[in-house]
Design a protein around this motif. Structure first.
Motif, PDB file in Angstrom:
ATOM      1  N   SER A  16      76.208  -9.061 -21.296  1.00 33.94           N
ATOM      2  CA  SER A  16      76.889  -7.764 -21.241  1.00 33.94           C
ATOM      3  C   SER A  16      77.995  -7.677 -20.198  1.00 33.94           C
ATOM      4  CB  SER A  16      75.877  -6.644 -20.984  1.00 33.94           C
ATOM      5  OG  SER A  16      74.996  -6.542 -22.064  1.00 33.94           O
ATOM      6  N   GLN A  64      77.638  -1.612 -22.872  1.00 34.82           N
ATOM      7  CA  GLN A  64      77.146  -2.145 -24.140  1.00 34.82           C
ATOM      8  C   GLN A  64      75.854  -2.942 -23.973  1.00 34.82           C
ATOM      9  OE1 GLN A  64      80.652  -4.070 -25.824  1.00 34.82           O
ATOM     10  NE2 GLN A  64      81.200  -2.161 -26.815  1.00 34.82           N
ATOM     11  N   CYS A  65      75.090  -2.620 -22.962  1.00 32.28           N
ATOM     12  CA  CYS A  65      73.811  -3.288 -22.721  1.00 32.28           C
ATOM     13  C   CYS A  65      72.681  -2.364 -23.174  1.00 32.28           C
ATOM     14  CB  CYS A  65      73.634  -3.653 -21.247  1.00 32.28           C
ATOM     15  SG  CYS A  65      72.101  -4.560 -20.933  1.00 32.28           S
TER      16      CYS A  65
END
Length: 87
Positions: A16, A64-65
């Motif tokens: 990420s 976006q993790c």
């Protein structure tokens, strides 16, 4: 290559954070770049955690993790800012 000592955080970083925080020119503060991280760090960990979770400027929410918990973000922020607790 820099990566967190904690295996879980290292995996999350690889999937990420690394894409932006290890690539010059993305606008993201680079890993262990104290000149870039110091002004951010002075805002406080709570602000940095909020930015990581909610998104900030070009950074997407949660970076976006989807697998990251708040404690993961805290560890990743500390790592990238060069402020990991000594082992």
């Amino acid at each position: 290559m820099l990566k967190p000592a904690n295996a879980r955080l290292a995996g999350l970083y690889e999937t990420s954070c690394k894409a932006c925080h290890a690539t010059p020119g993305t606008g993201a503060p680079l890993v262990h770049d104290r000149v870039a991280w110091d002004p951010r760090w002075k805002q406080g960990e709570a602000v940095l955690l909020d930015h990581a979770v909610q998104g900030y400027k070009a950074m997407p929410a949660a970076g976006q993790c989807v697998a990251c918990a708040p404690s993961d973000f805290q560890g990743l922020i500390r790592f990238m800012a060069g402020r990991e607790d000594p082992a």
